[in-house]
Scaffold this motif. Structure first.
Motif: not given
Length: 243
Positions: A40-44, A75-77, A79-84, A111-113
Motif C-alpha cells: 500500500r501507499v502509506v503517504d506521498v 494530487e500527489a497522493r 498520482l503515487l497511488g496510480q503509479l504504485l 522522478a515521475a512524481l
C-alpha cells in the motif's frame, strides 16, 4: 560477518627507509536491488512493499512531497497511488535508509512524481539525484503542479492572484454602485492578505521555485502593493459616503 561499505580489492606494502605505505584500490558496493510487490501507499513519500513473506516500509529517495496540509498533497497522493497500485511489481533499489522504486515498464517512480510538479528534489541520496533534478527541470519548464501559475496555492499562483487583483481594483471606477465598489474593495483586501502570507516564506511551494524566479515573482508583488492599499482605502471611503 558484516561487510564494509566498500571492498578492498588489492593492497601492496612498500617498505623503505622512511617507513611504509599502502596502495589500495576501492570499488563501490553495488546497490542492493530486490523485486517486490506494493502492499500500500502509506503517504506521498512512503510505500509498504512485500518481498516474499517480509513487508518493509520504503521511503522514496530524493523526493520531498507535499504534507497533508500543503499545496497539492491530494494530487500527489493520487498520482503515487496510480503509479504504485496495490499488488504491483516494483524493483526496489536501496540507498541507505531510502530507495528508488521502478515499475515493470521501467518508470522511475521518484522522478515521475517530481516531473509532474507534485514533489521536489531533496538531497538525501546521490545515485538518483541527477534524475530527480532533471525531472524538476521538466516540471518547471512545463509549468506543472507546484510550478503552475494556474494553481491558486502555488507561489506563482498566489503572485498571479495578487497582480490580477491589483489590475482589477485599479480599473474600478469610483462612480459605481455600492455593491460593486464593496466587491472591489474586498478583492483588494483579499489580495493584501495573500501579500501578508508571502511575507513568511517557506515550505514546499517556495522550495519548488528557483531563487532567481522567487526574486522575479516578489518584485511583481512589491510593485502592486501600493495600488492595493490605496484603492482599498479609496473604495471604502466612497462606499462609506454612499447612502
Amino acid at each position: 560477518m558484516v561487510l564494509p561499505d566498500v571492498f578492498l580489492m588489492a593492497a601492496a606494502v612498500l617498505a623503505g627507509a622512511a617507513g611504509s605505505a599502502y596502495v589500495v584500490t576501492v570499488v563501490d558496493r553495488p546497490p542492493p536491488v530486490v523485486v517486490s510487490h506494493v502492499v500500500r501507499v502509506v503517504d506521498v513519500e512512503t510505500v509498504e512493499v512485500r518481498e516474499g513473506d517480509r513487508v518493509s516500509v520504503v521511503k522514496l529517495v530524493n523526493v520531498a512531497a507535499p504534507a497533508a496540509d500543503e499545496c497539492l498533497h491530494a494530487e500527489a497522493r493520487k498520482l503515487l497511488g496510480q503509479l504504485l497500485p496495490d499488488g504491483a511489481q516494483v524493483t526496489v533499489t536501496r540507498e541507505g535508509p531510502f530507495a528508488a522504486l521502478s515499475t515493470q515498464d521501467g518508470t522511475l517512480v521518484n522522478a515521475a512524481l517530481i516531473a509532474e510538479g507534485l514533489a521536489v528534489p531533496t538531497v538525501n541520496g546521490i545515485r538518483f539525484l541527477a534524475e530527480a533534478k532533471e525531472a524538476n527541470n521538466v516540471a518547471a519548464q512545463g509549468l506543472k503542479g507546484l510550478h503552475s501559475p494556474d494553481v491558486p496555492c502555488t507561489l506563482p499562483g498566489q503572485v498571479k492572484a495578487i497582480t490580477e487583483a491589483a489590475a482589477v481594483v485599479e480599473a474600478q471606477p469610483l462612480k459605481a454602485g455600492k455593491a460593486e465598489l464593496t466587491v472591489a474593495a474586498d478583492t483588494a483586501k483579499t489580495a493584501i492578505g495573500l501579500v501578508d502570507q508571502l511575507a513568511k516564506p517557506g515550505g514546499l511551494t517556495w522550495d519548488a521555485v528557483a531563487p532567481v524566479e522567487q526574486t522575479v515573482l516578489l518584485a511583481k508583488v512589491t510593485k502592486v502593493v501600493p495600488t492595493l492599499y490605496r484603492k482599498e482605502a479609496e473604495l471604502r471611503s466612497v462606499v462609506k459616503g454612499l447612502k
